[in-house]
Design an enzyme around this catalytic site. Structure first.
Site, PDB file in Angstrom:
ATOM      1  N   ASP A  39       0.872  -1.160   0.000  1.00 12.14           N
ATOM      2  CA  ASP A  39       0.000   0.000   0.000  1.00 12.14           C
ATOM      3  C   ASP A  39       0.918   1.222   0.000  1.00 12.14           C
ATOM      4  O   ASP A  39       2.106   1.137   0.321  1.00 12.14           O
ATOM      5  CB  ASP A  39      -0.959  -0.004   1.194  1.00 12.14           C
ATOM      6  CG  ASP A  39      -2.146   0.923   0.945  1.00 12.14           C
ATOM      7  OD1 ASP A  39      -2.060   1.778   0.037  1.00 12.14           O
ATOM      8  OD2 ASP A  39      -3.166   0.818   1.655  1.00 12.14           O
TER       9      ASP A  39
HETATM   10  C1  BGC Z   1      -4.886   3.369  -0.113  1.00  9.70           C
HETATM   11  C2  BGC Z   1      -4.989   2.385  -1.254  1.00  9.70           C
HETATM   12  C3  BGC Z   1      -4.777   3.113  -2.553  1.00  9.70           C
HETATM   13  C4  BGC Z   1      -3.428   3.818  -2.513  1.00  9.70           C
HETATM   14  C5  BGC Z   1      -3.115   4.604  -3.776  1.00  9.70           C
HETATM   15  C6  BGC Z   1      -3.625   4.195  -0.164  1.00  9.70           C
HETATM   16  O1  BGC Z   1      -3.638   5.202   0.791  1.00  9.70           O
HETATM   17  O2  BGC Z   1      -4.971   2.692   1.121  1.00  9.70           O
HETATM   18  O3  BGC Z   1      -6.225   1.745  -1.234  1.00  9.70           O
HETATM   19  O4  BGC Z   1      -4.862   2.241  -3.628  1.00  9.70           O
HETATM   20  O5  BGC Z   1      -3.426   4.739  -1.430  1.00  9.70           O
HETATM   21  O6  BGC Z   1      -3.901   5.739  -3.861  1.00  9.70           O
END
Ligand code: BGC
Length: 822
Positions: free
Chosen positions: A230
């Site tokens: 993530d």
């Molecule tokens: C989120 C993800 C997301 C990623 C990219 C993160 O903060 O938890 O779900 O895909 O950011 O935006």
């Protein structure tokens, strides 16, 4: 050339470079060997392609306009694999037209508490339903040669402290509840990528959890895609590589690649593990973009031959698909006869949500929607509908003038439809809700209207359950959820009977917050959140303790009625076959979701009363009858035996319940299974009596420790705790200098929003691991400054560290910022 040969041609530095993103949205590329990047974009209910790939901060640049489909809690209510497949296919086409190779979704974490801020993006409280629906989505997307990254693996069930908290979960619960949907999707749909979660599980961050990313995912489930982190979830990158984290996202500006290179050089990371990570990524790069050296002699090198093909893509057509999908997602929770509305009645719509619908949540899933339809505009195609604002979408307190006008209009109308919902700042990625309540302005106006008319219908726009203190005084309630840009049209069609509602709740609506199974253990303490309720999540809990709920899992009404009959159960060699009939016994065509639950009331193992193990959505004309077959495989009867470290079936009889909801069981039967004996179950009733016979929301330390099979980890920080860069400002806020910096940071957040939310901006700053200050800020904060801050929070080398942070514009003695420092 083989992949191995290709990797053999790379230098150590080049290979290390592949373990982190090229920027915020692309995988690394290597021109020297003609290895291209693949591009990813957020989903899951629309394509959120960000314009600028270079800026790694999440607030970077604008996003491209695309069609906004219903969010996951709405989609799940369709109980329709076909709907998920249709969405997946449509998104894949949008991705192609935007040159996006991979969509970051679906998000399939289990809804442990109705308060989780991201529940609107998550599918259900039930892992079987989640796995089935998400599997269909993944197959839909990947059928068109676009990849997915299924997220957030695993146990990201809250937003509070999501970047630092460790979930304390026993093995059986982890397997049965929190990993089960991932397992199902990995095995049935083979997603190209998985995204690991921020949080830790039992003390080990997911981004460096070898048991999770390697032993379970690859060895047990046979996964062959790549795992990405993530955004900002990377801690120690070399340990991550050794644990099965192939790609860290976004770019750390080279910090992580350098650490990986060093680790190989100094012998702490085996180079073959790095080679594996690179191979996992390159296989998918080749699938989507083609790596020419791997296809010398082939006529086709670009594998993704359909790339950038706009020919099949038309946003207006996709908007229609969004409407079609939304029509399957809305749940008629209550109807004492007012619905459907007659077009000749005197109708008034009240509430700003009628005009300015809330159709999606805030955070990384936020879409720049293409064409938003309001329920009011859509309803005016069918009837002469009046409108009174009554309250604004964000109002907490009632405006007396607006309220009076609304009550007067309701008194004069034959039917009043109130559009209520959660304001944007209530529900978002980054933080959780703290109550189930709608804003008081809404509840109060509904109460006042109930006093002047019995003919009141409430339409709700929210991503997760709300309490309904007025439920007994209203005639009907339609749960519209966050229904995407075409939700207004779908809602109007249902209100006027052009569409027969067919959604069912994929989550329980509890009566009150204190009824929820993790009420005492959500969102946890400073370091940990203890999943003491174990497997008793959602309806598994409410049924176990026979608690009344507002609306049960699986509930949803129709304008017609369905009769169930002729249950037949046959125990075959590999599975159990369930047959039954459903007849549309009413006067209009409609769809029913038949749900098959399995339960085992007695036995050596504590279990839920019933668990969903099969479902089918079926469309029937009035009077039409069809036979349904549901196959239950062995897994449907199994529990995860910690003693065996395997899925095990207890021999004996199992109850089969077929119903229209988890609490509206229409047909019952029994099947007896003989299985080869399992090893001794370590969870004995004498030691875990509350799990067997009591209330799993009230588990003491001793019993939970027994269930965990290990001592309870420290839940709070010790007074002399030594913090690391993996801690957040939230963690250090009680230290001498942490207090000052926390206050400054909070002040600096004022006026900023992140992905549609002010609160998300603030929690992102206060709750992100401090390491991200330098890996994420594109050089605005140096590693030295971050380390000096950490030193101060640990009361080390105070004079020296104060000087370092002062030169970066942070005066922690006077408590002020001397340079602009965003
Ligand atoms: C989120 C993800 C997301 C990623 C990219 C993160 O903060 O938890 O779900 O895909 O950011 O935006």
């Amino acid at each position: 050339m083989t992949l191995k040969e290709l990797i053999g041609q790379m230098t150590l530095a080049e290979k290390a470079m592949f373990t982190e993103g090229k920027n915020a949205w692309e995988t690394p590329a290597l021109e020297r060997l003609s290895v291209p990047s693949i591009r990813v974009a957020d989903g899951p209910h629309g394509v959120r392609k960000q314009n600028d790939t270079e800026d790694t901060t999440p607030e970077a640049a604008g996003t491209v306009t695309s069609v906004c489909f219903p969010s996951a809690s709405a989609l799940a209510a369709s109980f329709n694999r076909g709907v998920f497949a249709m969405l997946g296919e449509t998104l894949a086409k949008e991705c192609k037209s935007l040159d996006v190779d991979m969509i970051l979704g679906p998000a399939i974490n289990i809804k442990r508490s109705p308060l989780c801020g991201r529940n609107f993006e998550y599918v259900s409280e039930d892992p079987y339903l989640t796995g089935e629906l998400a599997g269909a989505y993944v197959k839909g997307v990947q059928r068109h040669n676009v990849g997915v990254s299924v997220k957030h693996f695993a146990a990201n069930n809250q937003e509070k402290k999501r970047m630092t908290i460790s979930a304390v979960i026993d093995d059986r619960t982890l397997r049965e509840i929190y990993l089960s949907a991932f397992e199902s999707v990995v095995k049935s749909a083979r997603p190209d990528s998985l995204m690991c979660s921020y949080n830790g599980i039992n003390g080990v961050f997911s981004s460096q959890n070898r048991k999770l990313l390697h032993d379970i995912l690859r060895d047990e489930w046979g996964y062959d895609g790549f795992v990405m982190s993530d955004w900002g979830a990377v801690h120690d990158r070399p340990i991550g590589v050794a644990s099965g984290l192939d790609l860290g996202m976004p770019s750390s500006g080279g910090v992580d690649a350098k650490a990986v290179e060093e680790a190989v050089k100094n012998g702490t990371l085996d180079e073959s593990l790095l080679d594996e990570a690179v191979a996992n990524i390159l296989k998918k790069v080749d699938k989507y973009k083609g790596i020419p050296l791997l296809h010398e002699g082939d006529s086709v090198t670009a594998r993704n031959s359909e790339s950038s093909d706009n020919s099949q893509f038309n946003r207006s057509d996709d908007h229609k698909i969004a409407r079609k999908i939304a029509s399957e997602c809305m749940v008629l929770l209550k109807n004492e006869g007012m619905l459907p509305l007659s077009t000749s009645e005197k109708i008034v719509f009240i509430g700003e949500f009628a005009r300015k619908p809330r159709f999606q949540g805030a955070g990384s899933s936020h879409i720049e929607a293409f064409r938003v339809s309001s329920p009011l505009a859509a309803a005016r195609h069918f009837a002469d509908v009046r409108y009174k604002k009554g309250f604004g979408c964000d109002d907490e307190k009632l405006d007396e003038k607006l309220a009076e006008e609304a009550v007067l209009a309701a008194r004069k109308a034959a039917v009043t439809v109130v559009f209520a919902g959660l304001p944007d700042e209530y529900e978002s990625e980054g933080f959780d809700r703290d109550s189930l309540k709608l804003p008081e302005a809404q509840n109060e106006l509904i109460r006042r209207i109930c006093k002047v008319t019995p003919n009141i219908i409430v339409c709700l726009q929210n991503g997760s359950p709300v309490s309904m203190p007025w439920i007994n005084d209203v005639n009907a309630v339609l749960e519209c959820y966050l229904a995407g840009e075409a939700g207004g049209e779908a809602c109007a069609r249902i209100l006027f009977g052009k569409t027969n509602p067919s959604g069912k709740l994929a989550e329980t609506f509890p009566l009150k917050l204190s009824d929820t199974p993790c009420f005492d253990n959500f969102p946890g303490k400073a370091k940990t959140v203890e999943y003491r309720e174990a497997i008793y999540v959602g309806y598994r809990y409410y049924d176990k303790v026979s608690k009344e709920v507002l609306f049960p899992f699986g509930h949803g009404l129709s304008y017609t009625t369905f009769a169930y009959s002729d249950l037949k159960i046959s125990n075959e060699i590999d599975d159990v076959k369930i047959n039954f009939k459903i007849k549309n016994s009413g006067r209009c065509a409609g769809a029913e979701v038949a749900q098959v639950y399995v339960g085992r009331p007695t036995g050596q193992v504590h279990r839920a009363v019933r668990e969903l193990k099969g479902f089918e959505k079926i469309y029937l004309e009035p009077g039409e009858e069809r036979e349904i077959t549901v196959i239950l495989d062995r897994r449907a009867f199994s529990y995860y035996s910690v003693g065996d470290a395997a899925w095990t079936i207890e021999p004996g009889s199992y109850h089969i319940s077929v119903g229209s909801s988890s609490r509206d069981i229409r047909l019952r039967g029994v099947v007896t299974l003989d299985t080869v004996g399992a090893k001794e179950n370590p969870h004995r009733a004498e030691e875990l009596s509350t799990y067997f016979f009591g209330d799993p929301a009230k588990i003491g330390d001793e019993e939970f420790t027994k269930l965990l099979g290990m001592p309870l980890p420290e839940a709070d920080y010790a007074p002399d705790e030594k913090f690391t860069l993996y801690n957040s400002l939230e963690d250090v806020k009680n230290t001498r200098f942490g207090k000052v910096f926390y206050k400054l940071a909070k002040l600096a957040c004022k006026g900023h929003t992140l992905l549609g939310s002010k609160k998300m901006f603030e929690t992102n700053v206060l709750e992100t691991q401090m390491r991200n200050y330098f890996t994420w800020s594109g050089g605005r904060v140096t590693e030295d400054t971050a380390k000096a801050l950490l030193g101060l929070f640990n009361n080390e080398d105070i004079e020296k560290n104060l000087k370092i942070v002062a030169s970066a514009g942070i005066d922690l003695v006077k408590g002020r910022l001397t340079k602009r420092n965003d």
